[in-house]
Design a protein around this motif. Structure first.
Motif, PDB file in Angstrom:
ATOM      1  N   LEU A  23       1.204 -12.431   2.903  1.00 43.11           N
ATOM      2  CA  LEU A  23       1.889 -11.497   2.013  1.00 43.11           C
ATOM      3  C   LEU A  23       1.679 -10.056   2.442  1.00 43.11           C
ATOM      4  O   LEU A  23       0.651  -9.707   3.022  1.00 43.11           O
ATOM      5  CB  LEU A  23       1.366 -11.666   0.576  1.00 43.11           C
ATOM      6  N   GLY A  24       2.664  -9.232   2.114  1.00 41.05           N
ATOM      7  CA  GLY A  24       2.516  -7.793   2.245  1.00 41.05           C
ATOM      8  C   GLY A  24       1.882  -7.215   0.995  1.00 41.05           C
ATOM      9  O   GLY A  24       1.720  -7.892  -0.024  1.00 41.05           O
ATOM     10  N   LEU A  25       1.539  -5.925   1.043  1.00 41.13           N
ATOM     11  CA  LEU A  25       0.871  -5.282  -0.097  1.00 41.13           C
ATOM     12  C   LEU A  25       1.756  -5.316  -1.343  1.00 41.13           C
ATOM     13  O   LEU A  25       1.290  -5.629  -2.437  1.00 41.13           O
ATOM     14  CB  LEU A  25       0.516  -3.834   0.255  1.00 41.13           C
ATOM     15  N   GLY A  26       3.038  -5.011  -1.174  1.00 36.07           N
ATOM     16  CA  GLY A  26       3.942  -5.033  -2.313  1.00 36.07           C
ATOM     17  C   GLY A  26       4.057  -6.407  -2.941  1.00 36.07           C
ATOM     18  O   GLY A  26       4.118  -6.546  -4.176  1.00 36.07           O
ATOM     19  N   GLU A  27       4.048  -7.444  -2.103  1.00 33.60           N
ATOM     20  CA  GLU A  27       4.125  -8.812  -2.624  1.00 33.60           C
ATOM     21  C   GLU A  27       2.847  -9.201  -3.365  1.00 33.60           C
ATOM     22  O   GLU A  27       2.886  -9.935  -4.361  1.00 33.60           O
ATOM     23  CB  GLU A  27       4.387  -9.781  -1.471  1.00 33.60           C
ATOM     24  N   ILE A  28       1.710  -8.698  -2.892  1.00 33.56           N
ATOM     25  CA  ILE A  28       0.454  -8.982  -3.589  1.00 33.56           C
ATOM     26  C   ILE A  28       0.471  -8.351  -4.975  1.00 33.56           C
ATOM     27  O   ILE A  28       0.109  -8.988  -5.981  1.00 33.56           O
ATOM     28  CB  ILE A  28      -0.736  -8.459  -2.768  1.00 33.56           C
ATOM     29  N   LEU A  29       0.889  -7.096  -5.053  1.00 31.31           N
ATOM     30  CA  LEU A  29       0.958  -6.413  -6.354  1.00 31.31           C
ATOM     31  C   LEU A  29       1.974  -7.084  -7.266  1.00 31.31           C
ATOM     32  O   LEU A  29       1.729  -7.280  -8.465  1.00 31.31           O
ATOM     33  CB  LEU A  29       1.309  -4.938  -6.148  1.00 31.31           C
ATOM     34  N   ASP A  30       3.117  -7.461  -6.710  1.00 30.45           N
ATOM     35  CA  ASP A  30       4.141  -8.139  -7.509  1.00 30.45           C
ATOM     36  C   ASP A  30       3.633  -9.491  -8.009  1.00 30.45           C
ATOM     37  O   ASP A  30       3.895  -9.888  -9.157  1.00 30.45           O
ATOM     38  CB  ASP A  30       5.406  -8.330  -6.676  1.00 30.45           C
ATOM     39  N   GLY A  31       2.890 -10.205  -7.163  1.00 27.85           N
ATOM     40  CA  GLY A  31       2.330 -11.478  -7.585  1.00 27.85           C
ATOM     41  C   GLY A  31       1.325 -11.318  -8.714  1.00 27.85           C
ATOM     42  O   GLY A  31       1.283 -12.132  -9.647  1.00 27.85           O
ATOM     43  N   ALA A  32       0.501 -10.260  -8.653  1.00 26.37           N
ATOM     44  CA  ALA A  32      -0.475 -10.024  -9.715  1.00 26.37           C
ATOM     45  C   ALA A  32       0.219  -9.749 -11.050  1.00 26.37           C
ATOM     46  O   ALA A  32      -0.168 -10.287 -12.090  1.00 26.37           O
ATOM     47  CB  ALA A  32      -1.370  -8.842  -9.334  1.00 26.37           C
TER      48      ALA A  32
END
Length: 207
Positions: free
Chosen positions: A30-39
């Motif tokens: 995952l990219g950083l944006g995807e990690i934040l979106d997942g959280a």
């Protein structure tokens, strides 16, 4: 896969299958944006469990800290400062109690935060697979591994703490040694550089 299930071509190698996404994130790096979106998605997916665990733990920690620091601790501190009749032994006991009122809630808070981290990890892991769990189920899955969780938390703390303290201590010794034997400016620069390396190493190990 059909054309609709194919991602755009990458680097001339043609289309690649889209990663499966049974839950809140796709099952791939995952990219950083995807990690934040997942959280955020996993909180929105099961807010009762996620926020319930966080709120309960936070309330317990806040009550303990308030009781220890502001109720008992403040009265003990005021009595030490304002009561001239206190003997040295009584003042020492009051101060020891004040430290206890501060340290004990901090220890309990750290333990509760570790428990909350373990339970929320279970909730997040199930959300990745598209499953929901209750608070009770999260605790049942966390409980068998609770001592391992405390162990790894303590181990990480010791490693990071040793890196900070040992690295900065070594930097001070080398800086003072070079300053006394060669040049003060060189000693300061060497100590500052080694201290910065120790801090960065501690941060990297913590992450």
């Amino acid at each position: 896969p059909t054309r609709a299930e194919m991602a755009p071509p990458r680097g001339g190698w043609g289309a690649v299958p889209v990663a499966p996404k049974p839950g809140v994130i796709p099952l791939r790096p995952l990219g950083l944006g995807e990690i934040l979106d997942g959280a955020i998605s996993y909180i929105r997916r099961d807010p009762r469990t996620v926020l319930g665990i966080s709120v309960v733990i936070s309330l317990v920690i806040a009550v303990l800290q308030f009781a220890g620091t502001y109720l008992w601790g403040s009265s003990a501190f005021d009595s030490v400062l304002s009561d001239p009749a206190l003997s040295d032994q009584q003042a020492t006991e009051q101060i020891a109690g004040l430290y206890g009122a501060t340290v004990l809630p901090a220890i309990v808070s750290a333990v509760l935060q570790v428990v909350a981290t373990g339970m929320l990890t279970v909730v997040m892991g199930q959300s990745v697979l598209g499953r929901r769990v209750t608070t009770a189920q999260a605790w049942e899955r966390t409980k068998p591994r609770i001592w391992a969780l405390f162990g790894v938390t303590l181990l990480v703390g010791l490693i990071v703490g040793a890196t900070f303290i040992g690295g900065i201590g070594l930097a001070v010794l080398i800086g003072v040694g070079l300053g006394g034997a060669v040049d003060g400016v060189l000693g300061c620069l060497a100590g500052f550089g080694l201290g910065a390396v120790a801090i960065l190493a501690g941060i990297w190990l913590g992450v």
